[in-house]
Design a protein around this motif. Structure first.
Motif, PDB file in Angstrom:
ATOM      1  N   ALA A 202      20.521  20.963   7.552  1.00 27.58           N
ATOM      2  CA  ALA A 202      19.240  21.635   7.362  1.00 27.58           C
ATOM      3  C   ALA A 202      19.132  22.864   8.243  1.00 27.58           C
ATOM      4  CB  ALA A 202      18.095  20.660   7.657  1.00 27.58           C
ATOM      5  N   SER A 203      19.658  22.786   9.448  1.00 27.93           N
ATOM      6  CA  SER A 203      19.688  23.917  10.367  1.00 27.93           C
ATOM      7  C   SER A 203      21.135  24.251  10.680  1.00 27.93           C
ATOM      8  CB  SER A 203      18.937  23.593  11.660  1.00 27.93           C
ATOM      9  OG  SER A 203      19.078  24.642  12.597  1.00 27.93           O
TER      10      SER A 203
ATOM     11  N   GLN B 105      27.854  20.420  11.971  1.00 30.21           N
ATOM     12  CA  GLN B 105      29.050  19.891  12.633  1.00 30.21           C
ATOM     13  C   GLN B 105      29.909  21.006  13.196  1.00 30.21           C
ATOM     14  OE1 GLN B 105      30.901  17.447   9.595  1.00 30.21           O
ATOM     15  NE2 GLN B 105      30.141  15.571  10.554  1.00 30.21           N
ATOM     16  N   ASP B 106      29.945  22.164  12.559  1.00 32.07           N
ATOM     17  CA  ASP B 106      30.772  23.248  13.075  1.00 32.07           C
ATOM     18  C   ASP B 106      30.285  23.702  14.450  1.00 32.07           C
ATOM     19  OD1 ASP B 106      28.447  24.076  11.866  1.00 32.07           O
ATOM     20  OD2 ASP B 106      29.286  25.924  11.027  1.00 32.07           O
ATOM     21  N   TRP B 107      28.973  23.788  14.643  1.00 28.00           N
ATOM     22  CA  TRP B 107      28.443  24.173  15.946  1.00 28.00           C
ATOM     23  C   TRP B 107      28.774  23.115  16.999  1.00 28.00           C
ATOM     24  CZ3 TRP B 107      24.884  28.146  17.693  1.00 28.00           C
ATOM     25  CH2 TRP B 107      24.746  29.201  16.765  1.00 28.00           C
ATOM     26  N   PHE B 108      28.646  21.855  16.613  1.00 28.98           N
ATOM     27  CA  PHE B 108      28.894  20.774  17.569  1.00 28.98           C
ATOM     28  C   PHE B 108      30.381  20.686  17.918  1.00 28.98           C
ATOM     29  CE2 PHE B 108      29.848  16.233  18.303  1.00 28.98           C
ATOM     30  CZ  PHE B 108      29.163  16.074  19.490  1.00 28.98           C
ATOM     31  N   TRP B 109      31.234  20.764  16.932  1.00 25.43           N
ATOM     32  CA  TRP B 109      32.662  20.609  17.172  1.00 25.43           C
ATOM     33  C   TRP B 109      33.258  21.816  17.907  1.00 25.43           C
ATOM     34  CZ3 TRP B 109      34.188  18.637  11.607  1.00 25.43           C
ATOM     35  CH2 TRP B 109      33.802  17.291  11.489  1.00 25.43           C
ATOM     36  N   LEU B 110      32.819  23.027  17.550  1.00 25.63           N
ATOM     37  CA  LEU B 110      33.398  24.237  18.140  1.00 25.63           C
ATOM     38  C   LEU B 110      32.721  24.641  19.446  1.00 25.63           C
ATOM     39  CD1 LEU B 110      33.829  26.391  14.890  1.00 25.63           C
ATOM     40  CD2 LEU B 110      35.454  24.824  15.962  1.00 25.63           C
ATOM     41  N   GLY B 111      31.666  23.935  19.830  1.00 22.46           N
ATOM     42  CA  GLY B 111      30.997  24.254  21.083  1.00 22.46           C
ATOM     43  C   GLY B 111      30.208  25.545  21.024  1.00 22.46           C
ATOM     44  N   LEU B 112      29.665  25.900  19.870  1.00 20.22           N
ATOM     45  CA  LEU B 112      28.906  27.142  19.723  1.00 20.22           C
ATOM     46  C   LEU B 112      27.523  26.989  20.340  1.00 20.22           C
ATOM     47  CD1 LEU B 112      29.880  28.090  16.060  1.00 20.22           C
ATOM     48  CD2 LEU B 112      31.063  28.642  18.190  1.00 20.22           C
ATOM     49  N   ARG B 113      27.024  28.080  20.921  1.00 19.80           N
ATOM     50  CA  ARG B 113      25.699  28.087  21.561  1.00 19.80           C
ATOM     51  C   ARG B 113      25.001  29.384  21.207  1.00 19.80           C
ATOM     52  NH1 ARG B 113      29.410  26.374  25.349  1.00 19.80           N
ATOM     53  NH2 ARG B 113      29.174  24.243  26.142  1.00 19.80           N
TER      54      ARG B 113
ATOM     55  N   ASP C 259      29.864  21.888   6.142  1.00 20.80           N
ATOM     56  CA  ASP C 259      29.692  22.700   7.354  1.00 20.80           C
ATOM     57  C   ASP C 259      30.978  23.403   7.782  1.00 20.80           C
ATOM     58  OD1 ASP C 259      27.076  21.893   7.389  1.00 20.80           O
ATOM     59  OD2 ASP C 259      27.365  20.347   8.914  1.00 20.80           O
ATOM     60  N   MET C 260      32.115  23.004   7.212  1.00 19.92           N
ATOM     61  CA  MET C 260      33.395  23.623   7.576  1.00 19.92           C
ATOM     62  C   MET C 260      33.957  24.489   6.448  1.00 19.92           C
ATOM     63  SD  MET C 260      34.085  22.785  10.667  1.00 19.92           S
ATOM     64  CE  MET C 260      35.779  23.335  10.742  1.00 19.92           C
ATOM     65  N   VAL C 261      33.132  24.773   5.430  1.00 16.88           N
ATOM     66  CA  VAL C 261      33.633  25.508   4.276  1.00 16.88           C
ATOM     67  C   VAL C 261      34.048  26.926   4.665  1.00 16.88           C
ATOM     68  CG1 VAL C 261      31.312  26.267   3.599  1.00 16.88           C
ATOM     69  CG2 VAL C 261      33.126  26.128   1.891  1.00 16.88           C
TER      70      VAL C 261
ATOM     71  N   ARG D  44      26.273  30.980   7.133  1.00 17.72           N
ATOM     72  CA  ARG D  44      26.505  30.344   8.422  1.00 17.72           C
ATOM     73  C   ARG D  44      27.173  31.323   9.382  1.00 17.72           C
ATOM     74  NH1 ARG D  44      25.629  24.971   7.840  1.00 17.72           N
ATOM     75  NH2 ARG D  44      26.482  24.580   9.929  1.00 17.72           N
ATOM     76  N   LEU D  45      28.082  32.147   8.844  1.00 23.25           N
ATOM     77  CA  LEU D  45      28.769  33.110   9.701  1.00 23.25           C
ATOM     78  C   LEU D  45      27.787  34.115  10.307  1.00 23.25           C
ATOM     79  CD1 LEU D  45      31.374  34.378  10.804  1.00 23.25           C
ATOM     80  CD2 LEU D  45      31.626  35.587   8.627  1.00 23.25           C
TER      81      LEU D  45
END
Length: 1006
Positions: free
Chosen positions: A380-381, A386-394, A518-520, A547-548
């Motif tokens: 939803a956000s 999962q991409d933000w969580f896995w890649l450590g994005l902030r 989320d990884m597309v 997302r990018l």
């Protein structure tokens, strides 16, 4: 029975094995002479079983051709022709086996032993006992089988296609082209080379019960033989010893059931006869995809489906397994298979991807067809995905992200060293702790825009790799214990991707976690950088573009510009629309202009490109110049020759500058222009008629971000069309091209001469043309196996036949036959294949090609060509009367030419003169210069008339030709034939003929 030489072998064996016996070369020669004399004596008295063998061999020689030439040929083949072949085969066998036709009066009498002979050295040759039995021991009947030698990494798939069993080997296997014939049902086969694979076509119209056995040295195909000896007899009841598995398949339509002792899984999904020990393929429906789970999956081979016109995804397996039951769904269907997985894709949206667990079928399009379970919606956000969580994005400012990365790097301490050194001998808890610190630091580096540092930290992380590899360095059992999880694997793959290590980024294409919504974006980025087809790649990039745009600025800077340019250049209207308004940054000017150029605003785009060529950024200006040349050529404002000159200048400048941008400019989004310039330059050369130069430019060019696979395939197609069909030789010849292969080699030369005379461009020599065709044949592997390639191969085969290279045309036409999907086109290719096979004396192959080309409603010209082939096949098989009967009512030029050639082969010169004379009366003009084809016709008729002793025809022909030139060589030959026919023979066919005048040139026999 006693075979000649058998006693000799026995004598040498007994003499060599007798203890204490010694001898020299003279002893061996003497023993061989005695044993050979004994064997020759026995060979003159061959017993009755040998005579029965003669009939069997004769039947096997005559059987493959008896009654199989087709309906039209069968009516014209009399029974005495078959009897003649049987008699001929018996004569051949009698010549090979001395005394085969003489029964032994003493079949059961014991042969005398070899007598002892004193030697000069004091040694003696001991007596040798002769063979007492009158026949060799009988061998029990075994099931027909065919062994395919291959290593353990070679996968196999097999399925029925009409009367043929199609066996697909997932790698080139030259051994399949040299399999020995065994005189059984598997001998009617053809091997076809494909791109990275080999296809074996087995003609089995009865659809026997096929058994597939995996052995250490390869694969064994055989017919189920319950209760009999051999592997196939054993596997019908239980697994064969020494094999790793087996699978059976009943013919389509046969009753099915569950064998005794089969497990519940086999009872539900496996075909009848599948043993409980064999694993079964499982169809697993997942989110937006279908997994065909296999224990040891092989590779995927894509072929055109002649039934539906779609594509066949053939997934091989490296071990025997029970196949799936057929089923259908929207856009695809699972076909029955003997081994492996065969999926018919009716929709162009469907793609099959290899994964370690088996092939995955999915639909990639803006509005995809439903495949598998419903696709889950993205997060939803975006910032909670999962991409933000896995890649450590902030979502933090760039300076703060950089500060956190430096802090995490400094806190590593000892964990920053070489993992192989610092983790050696450490317990699992210490290993996991050390790797957790490195993963946290890698996340901080990735979010701060330093993917290379993140990859350096995770490069040695032990992860599971593909099924063809093993497991990475196993440090403390981490892989087996379930660590690292998908998040760490995703971080490692994305860091490798942005660092340019495509091998480390490979899990983005096939791992389960990579298929999530989320990884597309990262999956599309992997396809983009690895040079995959542009259509599915642009669809995946467009799905993840939103997302990018919300990624942190450092990550966006590494990927955003490259994605925008890719979508602007290769994306469709839907994919370009997702970008909306591009940033105002000058780096996006070129992408913005590309979008305008591919829309209705072409004039504005041209002006913008011209302005951008004056940019202060040299590489941006060079890229704009290249795009401007392509724009002008696409809008017919310049020709391909002028475009080729412009590309050549740009390419030379780029090569002089070093070709590749340094890593700093590469990271800023500046591309290497050399690959795209080579691609555009080669296409312009091919369109300008310089296909040979274009092939040289494309040679060695691989796929990349600027050169996707489908664009490279398109460039090679353009080049190959120029090599095969382009000037100065065109594939569309004016009238009579179908007659050329049926006539003699002189007729082939006539056809070449006619095309040269009719061509509007300067002619090339046959040697140059042969070199062009050789280059085209060597480059055919650069294009995928599809119906377009079938047209290229069919044209190449015809051109090779026109040059008389029938042996080289056969494999080309065989491959074209497999790839063609239109029935009429397949029939035409198979007729051409029959011609080439007849010219190469491969009658069984010609027979199979004619059988496959027999359609109900063939065009008149194709039906006539098939009739000529049937006549030639009948004549080659010895049925000359039947061959002439097929052409008795054909008065066309092609029919007369074939009839004349048949009479010439039979040396029926009077009949040949009548038929060829009628053809010459139509072909030779009364006045005017003679063409090359017409000159060859003069020599042909003159040769026949001379052989027939027809002086009147020769005089009429001389008067008709008159003073017109035939060429120096033909003129001399014509004069020699004229002198020969005017000289009356003294003896003809054993009948003495007295000449009317005394000829002093005839010498006295004394």
């Amino acid at each position: 029975m006693v075979l000649p030489g058998h006693s000799a072998r026995v004598a040498r064996r007994v003499v060599g094995q007798r203890k204490g016996q010694a001898g020299n070369v003279a002893d061996s020669r003497q023993a061989d002479w005695q044993a050979g004399a004994s064997g020759a004596a026995r060979g003159r008295h061959m017993p009755g079983p040998a005579m029965r063998g003669v009939g069997a061999v004769a039947g096997s020689l005559a059987g493959p051709l008896a009654g199989q030439v087709g309906a039209g040929l069968a009516r014209a083949v009399p029974a005495r022709a078959m009897l003649g072949r049987v008699v001929l085969a018996s004569a051949v066998f009698s010549a090979l086996v001395p005394g085969a036709g003489v029964a032994s009066p003493r079949a059961n009498a014991a042969a005398p032993a070899v007598q002892d002979v004193a030697r000069s050295d004091g040694l003696h040759a001991l007596p040798v006992t002769g063979v007492q039995a009158d026949a060799l021991p009988g061998v029990a009947d075994v099931a027909p089988s065919l062994f395919l030698p291959a290593d353990s990494a070679t996968g196999l798939a097999a399925f029925w296609s009409g009367p043929e069993l199609m066996v697909v080997v997932d790698r080139p296997l030259p051994a399949l082209f040299h399999l020995p014939g065994q005189g059984g049902m598997f001998d009617r086969r053809e091997s076809v080379a494909l791109n990275g694979a080999t296809l074996l076509r087995l003609y089995l119209p009865d659809h026997p019960h096929i058994v597939v056995v995996r052995q250490k040295a390869g694969w064994l195909l055989c017919v189920a033989h319950s209760g009999g000896p051999g592997a196939c007899g054993a596997v019908t009841d239980q697994p064969a010893s020494g094999s790793t598995g087996h699978a059976t398949a009943s013919p389509p339509g046969a009753p099915t059931g569950t064998p005794s002792g089969a497990s519940a899984d086999h009872a539900r999904g496996a075909p009848a006869g599948a043993p409980a020990s064999a694993p079964a393929v499982r169809l697993v429906a997942e989110a937006a995809r279908v997994l065909f789970a296999q224990a040891q999956p092989g590779r995927i081979v894509t072929l055109p489906d002649p039934v539906t016109g779609g594509r066949l995804f053939v997934a091989t397996t490296r071990q025997v397994e029970a196949p799936l039951q057929p089923r259908s769904a929207v856009g695809y269907a699972v076909r029955p298979a003997v081994l492996g997985v065969v999926v018919v894709a009716d929709s162009a949206q469907l793609f099959m991807q290899s994964t370690p667990n088996g092939p995955v079928l999915e639909a990639i399009a803006a509005q995809p067809v439903p495949v598998g379970l419903p696709a889950p919606p993205p997060s939803a956000s975006v910032r909670q995905g999962q991409d933000w969580f896995w890649l450590g994005l902030r979502d933090e400012p760039t300076p703060l992200l950089l500060q956190k990365w430096r802090k995490a790097r400094d806190s590593l301490g000892q964990a920053a060293g070489d993992p192989a050194t610092i983790l050696a001998g450490q317990p699992e808890a210490v290993v996991i702790t050390m790797w957790a610190m490195r993963v946290a630091a890698a996340q901080a580096a990735f979010a701060a825009g330093y993917p290379q540092q993140a990859w350096d930290l995770l490069r040695d992380l032990p992860v599971q790799v593909g099924h063809e590899g093993g497991v990475g360095a196993d440090m403390g059992g981490l892989v087996h214990g379930g660590w690292p999880g998908p998040g760490v694997q995703a971080l490692r793959a994305c860091a490798a991707l942005l660092s340019g290590d495509m091998a480390g980024a490979a899990p983005l294409a096939s791992a389960d976690w990579a298929f999530g919504p989320d990884m597309v974006l990262w999956r599309g980025a992997y396809f983009m950088l690895s040079g995959a087809d542009s259509h599915p790649t642009s669809v995946l990039l467009a799905r993840g573009y939103a997302r990018l745009e919300q990624y942190p600025a450092p990550v966006r800077a590494n990927l955003m510009l490259r994605v925008a340019r890719y979508l602007a250049q290769f994306g469709g209207p839907d994919e370009r629309a997702v970008m909306g308004t591009l940033p105002d940054d000058a780096d996006y000017n070129l992408a913005r202009i590309m979008v305008q150029a591919r829309s209705a605003d072409a004039d504005t785009a041209r002006v913008a490109l011209e302005n951008l060529t004056a940019s202060g950024n040299d590489r941006m200006a060079d890229h704009a110049r290249a795009e401007l040349v392509g724009f002008l050529q696409a809008h017919d404002q310049i020709g391909p020759d002028m475009a080729a000159q412009a590309y050549a200048q740009l390419l030379a400048a780029q090569v002089a500058e070093g070709g590749r941008a340094d890593p700093r400019t590469r990271q800023a989004g500046v591309e290497d222009l050399v690959p795209m310039l080579r691609l555009a330059y080669a296409q312009a050369l091919a369109q300008a008629g310089q296909a040979v130069r274009a092939a040289g430019v494309l040679s060695g060019l691989g796929v990349s971000e600027q050169v996707p696979q489908d664009k490279l395939d398109g460039a090679w197609r353009t080049v190959l069309f120029g090599l095969v069909f382009g000037p100065p030789h065109s594939a569309v010849a004016a009238g009579g091209q179908s007659n050329t292969p049926h006539a003699s080699r002189a007729a082939v030369a006539r056809g070449r001469g006619k095309r040269r005379a009719a061509g509007p461009t300067p002619a090339t020599t046959d040697t140059e043309r042969a070199q062009q065709l050789a280059l085209a044949r060597a480059s055919m592997g650069q294009v995928p196996d599809d119906p377009v390639k079938a047209k290229l191969l069919a044209g190449l085969g015809r051109q090779l036949m026109a040059l008389g290279q029938f042996g080289q045309a056969i494999p080309v036409l065989q491959q074209a036959d497999v790839l063609a999907i239109e029935p009429l086109m397949r029939a035409d290719i198979e007729e051409q294949l029959a011609q080439a096979a007849l010219q190469s004396n491969q009658r069984p192959l010609a027979l199979r090609a004619l059988e496959r080309s027999a359609l109900a409603d063939l065009p008149e010209d194709l039906a006539a060509r098939r009739r000529y082939d049937e006549a030639r096949l009948a004549a080659a098989s010895g049925n000359h009367e039947g061959a002439q009967a097929l052409l008795a009512e054909d008065e066309s030029d092609a029919g007369l030419s074939v009839r004349g050639a048949l009479y010439e082969q039979d040396q029926q010169w009077e009949q040949a003169v009548l038929v060829v004379g009628r053809l010459a009366s139509r072909t030779l003009p009364e006045e005017g210069e003679l063409s090359t084809e017409q000159r060859d016709m003069v020599i042909r008729l003159a040769t026949d008339a001379t052989a027939a002793g027809d002086v009147a025809t020769m005089r009429s022909l001389r008067a008709w030709v008159g003073a017109r030139s035939l060429g120096a060589e033909r003129q001399a030959r014509f004069a020699a034939l004229l002198r020969q026919v005017q000289k009356a023979p003294v003896v003809s066919l054993g009948v003495v003929r007295v000449p009317t005048l005394f000829d002093k040139s005839v010498k006295d026999p004394k």
